[in-house]
Design a protein around this motif. Structure first.
Motif, mmCIF file in Angstrom:
data_model
loop_
_atom_site.group_PDB
_atom_site.id
_atom_site.type_symbol
_atom_site.label_atom_id
_atom_site.label_comp_id
_atom_site.label_asym_id
_atom_site.label_seq_id
_atom_site.Cartn_x
_atom_site.Cartn_y
_atom_site.Cartn_z
ATOM 1 N N UNK A 5 116.731 -12.082 56.627
ATOM 2 C CA UNK A 5 116.767 -12.219 55.432
ATOM 3 C C UNK A 5 116.472 -10.970 54.723
ATOM 4 N N UNK A 6 117.004 -10.636 53.526
ATOM 5 C CA UNK A 6 116.756 -9.253 52.768
ATOM 6 C C UNK A 6 115.935 -9.351 51.619
ATOM 7 N N UNK A 7 115.133 -8.645 51.377
ATOM 8 C CA UNK A 7 113.856 -9.126 50.503
ATOM 9 C C UNK A 7 113.520 -7.685 49.790
ATOM 10 N N UNK A 8 113.218 -7.772 48.549
ATOM 11 C CA UNK A 8 112.839 -6.780 47.590
ATOM 12 C C UNK A 8 111.454 -7.047 47.021
ATOM 13 N N UNK A 9 110.330 -6.492 47.609
ATOM 14 C CA UNK A 9 108.939 -6.718 46.987
ATOM 15 C C UNK A 9 108.786 -5.517 46.197
ATOM 16 N N UNK A 10 108.581 -5.986 45.019
ATOM 17 C CA UNK A 10 108.477 -4.960 43.621
ATOM 18 C C UNK A 10 107.480 -4.899 42.750
ATOM 19 N N UNK A 11 107.076 -3.938 42.136
ATOM 20 C CA UNK A 11 106.246 -3.904 41.098
ATOM 21 C C UNK A 11 104.659 -3.853 41.496
ATOM 22 N N UNK A 12 104.456 -3.687 42.436
ATOM 23 C CA UNK A 12 103.173 -3.564 43.063
ATOM 24 C C UNK A 12 102.595 -2.183 43.578
ATOM 25 N N UNK A 13 101.308 -2.134 43.849
ATOM 26 C CA UNK A 13 100.913 -0.665 44.311
ATOM 27 C C UNK A 13 101.234 -0.576 45.863
ATOM 28 N N UNK B 210 110.322 -8.706 59.357
ATOM 29 C CA UNK B 210 110.879 -9.386 58.479
ATOM 30 C C UNK B 210 110.913 -10.786 58.115
ATOM 31 N N UNK B 211 110.254 -11.546 58.728
ATOM 32 C CA UNK B 211 109.860 -12.836 58.531
ATOM 33 C C UNK B 211 108.775 -13.133 57.811
ATOM 34 N N UNK B 212 108.753 -13.855 56.567
ATOM 35 C CA UNK B 212 107.856 -14.103 55.684
ATOM 36 C C UNK B 212 106.938 -15.393 56.236
ATOM 37 N N UNK B 213 105.693 -15.027 56.657
ATOM 38 C CA UNK B 213 105.168 -16.087 57.406
ATOM 39 C C UNK B 213 104.022 -16.853 56.537
ATOM 40 N N UNK B 214 103.344 -15.992 55.603
ATOM 41 C CA UNK B 214 102.658 -16.240 54.719
ATOM 42 C C UNK B 214 102.840 -16.376 53.311
ATOM 43 N N UNK B 215 102.815 -17.234 52.386
ATOM 44 C CA UNK B 215 103.179 -17.131 51.081
ATOM 45 C C UNK B 215 102.081 -17.670 50.372
ATOM 46 N N UNK B 216 101.612 -17.189 49.171
ATOM 47 C CA UNK B 216 100.497 -17.825 48.364
ATOM 48 C C UNK B 216 99.214 -18.157 49.107
ATOM 49 N N UNK B 217 99.048 -17.252 50.274
ATOM 50 C CA UNK B 217 97.820 -17.193 51.102
ATOM 51 C C UNK B 217 97.791 -18.340 52.164
ATOM 52 N N UNK B 218 99.180 -18.980 52.193
ATOM 53 C CA UNK B 218 99.261 -20.284 52.980
ATOM 54 C C UNK B 218 100.338 -20.016 54.158
ATOM 55 N N UNK B 219 100.090 -20.199 55.326
ATOM 56 C CA UNK B 219 100.822 -20.311 56.360
ATOM 57 C C UNK B 219 101.846 -21.374 56.698
ATOM 58 N N UNK B 220 102.876 -21.071 56.653
ATOM 59 C CA UNK B 220 104.068 -21.994 56.364
ATOM 60 C C UNK B 220 104.772 -22.304 57.657
ATOM 61 N N UNK B 221 104.875 -22.001 58.685
ATOM 62 C CA UNK B 221 105.443 -22.297 59.963
ATOM 63 C C UNK B 221 105.280 -23.464 60.637
ATOM 64 N N UNK B 222 103.756 -23.975 60.451
ATOM 65 C CA UNK B 222 103.438 -25.115 60.904
ATOM 66 C C UNK B 222 102.328 -25.811 60.518
ATOM 67 N N UNK B 223 102.208 -26.981 61.041
ATOM 68 C CA UNK B 223 100.965 -27.789 60.332
ATOM 69 C C UNK B 223 99.920 -27.229 60.850
ATOM 70 N N UNK B 224 98.986 -26.397 59.934
ATOM 71 C CA UNK B 224 97.854 -25.749 60.319
ATOM 72 C C UNK B 224 96.637 -26.639 60.338
ATOM 73 N N UNK B 225 96.690 -27.671 59.529
ATOM 74 C CA UNK B 225 95.569 -28.755 59.613
ATOM 75 C C UNK B 225 95.542 -29.356 61.070
#
Lengths: 445, 445
Positions: free
Chosen positions: B1-9, B409-424
């Motif tokens: 995946x190609x990604x632009x992360x922009x506008x931050x410090x 290059x792989x997004x694993x955490x978004x909005x502070x949540x890990x998304x690849x498996x059922x964490x609970x």
């Protein structure tokens, strides 16, 4: 509001109840025990119920020494020698702060505290009759002992501010008490110490609510010399504690922050007089001031609370971190991993701190005590498995584990969110004002 | 995946770009610079865009010494003298762990790491061909250098496990490398050290990807005596480093964890050979082992990374905490607040750690480097205002500030949540198994 918090692990410095419950009526705890018994005894519709399964129910943390208004200076200057840090950075910034700025910073600090599980702070800063740390904390719902500072270069003003604060704010409501805060032995004359003690006795009697004296003692090693030279007094046995005892000011209502550089006589006098000490390990390390001998304080029978100190020298108000650094530091400096075990450190951060601040009904989960309660969610990857509650309270939990916070019976934080005001708006406003005060635009923030 | 992360410090150990952007193509960083330029140059529909306004874009943290499978022992035993802790608690528990348990603990530790902004770990534990720390980390998406332990009481087994791991796992894919891990000088014979170095050279050449040697050096003060007595060897000048250098094992591919009790000769040899040291302040303090002289290491030109050590002696994998304790501890022990400034500590936790582990394309945000990136949300009550990025990275941020985590290059955490498996589900399973292994039910957990 009446509240049943049930099904969680109830813990304070004295006991653990695995399937427990705490019941609150108005601002007091009326029951602590088994969840089953709570279900039977408090079943009417008059109780809101909180399901705390998978959570820990604990007394709120007591930050027994801080300066919450200094959130506005968080990270403004770091990694500098003390005098340069103070003279070139901190004092010029502070000289531009108005009472409303102090109130704004204290409001941000109050909400940071609550979100981190802190329900009581003892915070010392410049006093204004209307806009001050207590006005901010009370608005946020945080319990505060407001220290009103006294300095030798403004004796008259200091005394009149302390009198004003005592009459307006001390025991004004359940949340606020005033502490008389002669800043430190090197900035307070012998006469002022005597006046402070007179005021303490007078107002404790008048209000029926204990007034404390809080000060910074022997934070630096050459304090005895400074005091001797500035005030032309004798420091017997090189002991600041003995000097203050000679002025009649030490008692179990005296709270000494830091106390890093104590000699043998200091330990003796502090112990005999029942003085309370508040240990601030993060700020002490960050400013390179030295390592207070907390194990010896405890061996001497001195009551020791914990504090974060101000966010300019920490740079947070995180009492979980302060608990962990306390446990680590003394094991490390003594090379003895059995020192400062987790349970004792948690006791210091709760009931010992409350006792230092003059409360005898705070810091434990016990019938009749003030309802300052935190609920901690431990079912997260970074805090499982859970074997020992005290270990997790000190070594594992972060502000991010805080689920619910109750102060004086009022629910202020739910699902980790502070609900009494618009936090985003406050954060933006405080941040903008901090950058204005810094007299610079650091971009991006 | 190609990604632009922009506008931050945008920040790494070398620079800060206030309105910046980072562009990722596949597993590499292809652009670091101004947000405006990124907008012009990478505007096609082939890029997903991440709005990082109000956030910090930084390289992922490198935990350069840990044992991630030991999450299962988190808080199992604390505040005990080392030998009692090991013999009565840790070793009996570990003796019951199967390869699948190790994989389970390592999976929990991988996810804890990622949620805390750690994108690379060097982790050492018992090896099984199928179920091990690397199999877990790779599944979670975490970059790992897997240390395969060697002990003198099982020379043959140790060597065959190392060979097996090198052939199966070293550079198997982008995420996994193997490190040869002679446990410590007092548990590894002189011959084994020589074999380890031969294997390192052989497999570095065969794979074209550097193999490192990782070990625990002078964690305790009487290591020279132990080695002398156990293996009947001479320890020249009482220097473990000189002894190992005599065996030909020291190089810039050597990673020494702890190194608390170094003498003058140790410092000289470590510096001359380009050995890397990994400092683990939290575990060193908690176990009462002493304080490594990190300022002297840095003055001697030694490359120093940071590690949490295992969660049985920490009790987390929190590299933000390790950064802060590193900065605090040495200021405190030297009584010099200018030591270990925030920027240097962040460098140690990112590019210096990566370099220690043999990577020359990791730990900075730079074109061509591996795309291990974290995005940190600073607009919270406990982390505002923001004046200095490095100060906040070391003194203020917590795992709870982590917003997004990208590894290879792989997004694993978004909005502070890990998304690849059922964490609970994972947390429950790991917790249940940990309590079974402990051979007790501590209720509630």
């Amino acid at each position: 509001m009446n509240l049943v918090i049930e099904g969680g692990v109830v813990v304070d410095a004295e006991r653990v109840i695995w399937d427990g419950a705490v019941v609150v009526e108005d601002n007091r705890i009326v029951f602590v025990g088994d969840a089953g018994e709570a279900k039977r005894r408090f079943s009417s519709a008059g109780y809101d119920r909180v399901d705390a399964r998978g959570k820990i129910i604990a007394p709120g943390l007591v930050n027994a020494h801080t300066h919450i208004a200094m959130t506005l200076l968080r990270g403004y200057a770091d990694d500098l020698a003390l005098q340069e840090w103070l003279e070139k950075w901190i004092w010029p910034f502070e000289s531009r702060m108005s009472p409303r700025d102090i109130e704004l910073g204290a409001l941000l600090g109050s909400i940071e505290s609550l979100l981190g599980g802190v329900t009581t702070v003892c915070s010392m800063y410049h006093y204004d009759p209307e806009h001050n740390e207590a006005s901010a904390a009370a608005r946020a719902g945080l319990r505060i002992v407001m220290g009103v500072a006294m300095f030798y270069w403004d004796e008259e003003g200091s005394v009149s501010r302390v009198r004003d604060a005592l009459s307006r704010w001390h025991a004004r409501d359940d949340l606020v008490r005033v502490s008389i805060s002669p800043h430190a032995p090197y900035t307070v004359s012998p006469d002022m110490w005597r006046v402070a003690e007179e005021l303490r006795r007078e107002w404790s009697a008048r209000s029926g609510v204990p007034v404390t004296i809080t000060s910074h003692l022997v934070e630096d090693w050459d304090e005895p010399r400074l005091v001797r030279e500035r005030f032309g007094v004798d420091i017997p046995d090189g002991s600041i504690y003995k000097y203050l005892d000679g002025l009649g000011v030490l008692s179990r209502y005296f709270v000494a922050a830091h106390s890093i550089h104590m000699n043998d006589v200091d330990f003796e006098v502090a112990s005999e007089r029942g003085v309370n000490i508040v240990h601030n390990p993060v700020a002490n390390l960050k400013l390179g001031m030295g390592i207070a001998d907390v194990p010896r304080m405890l061996r001497s029978g001195i009551n020791v609370g914990l504090g974060t100190d101000g966010p300019a020298s920490n740079n947070t108000l995180d009492m979980f971190e302060t608990m962990k650094v306390t446990a680590l530091l003394h094991k490390g400096s003594y090379r003895d991993p059995s020192l400062l075990p987790a349970k004792k450190v948690f006791e210091m951060a709760t009931v010992d701190g409350a006792r230092a601040l003059g409360y005898n009904d705070l810091g434990l989960l016990r019938e009749g005590y003030l309802a300052d309660i935190i609920v901690i969610d431990y079912r997260k990857p970074a805090s499982m498995p859970l074997f020992n509650i005290y270990s997790h309270l000190v070594y594992v939990f972060r502000p991010g584990n805080i689920d619910m916070v109750i102060v004086n019976g009022e629910v202020l934080v739910e699902d980790g969110k502070y609900s009494k005001m618009d936090v985003d708006e406050l954060v933006d406003r405080a941040s903008r004002r901090a950058h204005e005060l810094a007299g610079e635009v650091s971009g991006g923030a």
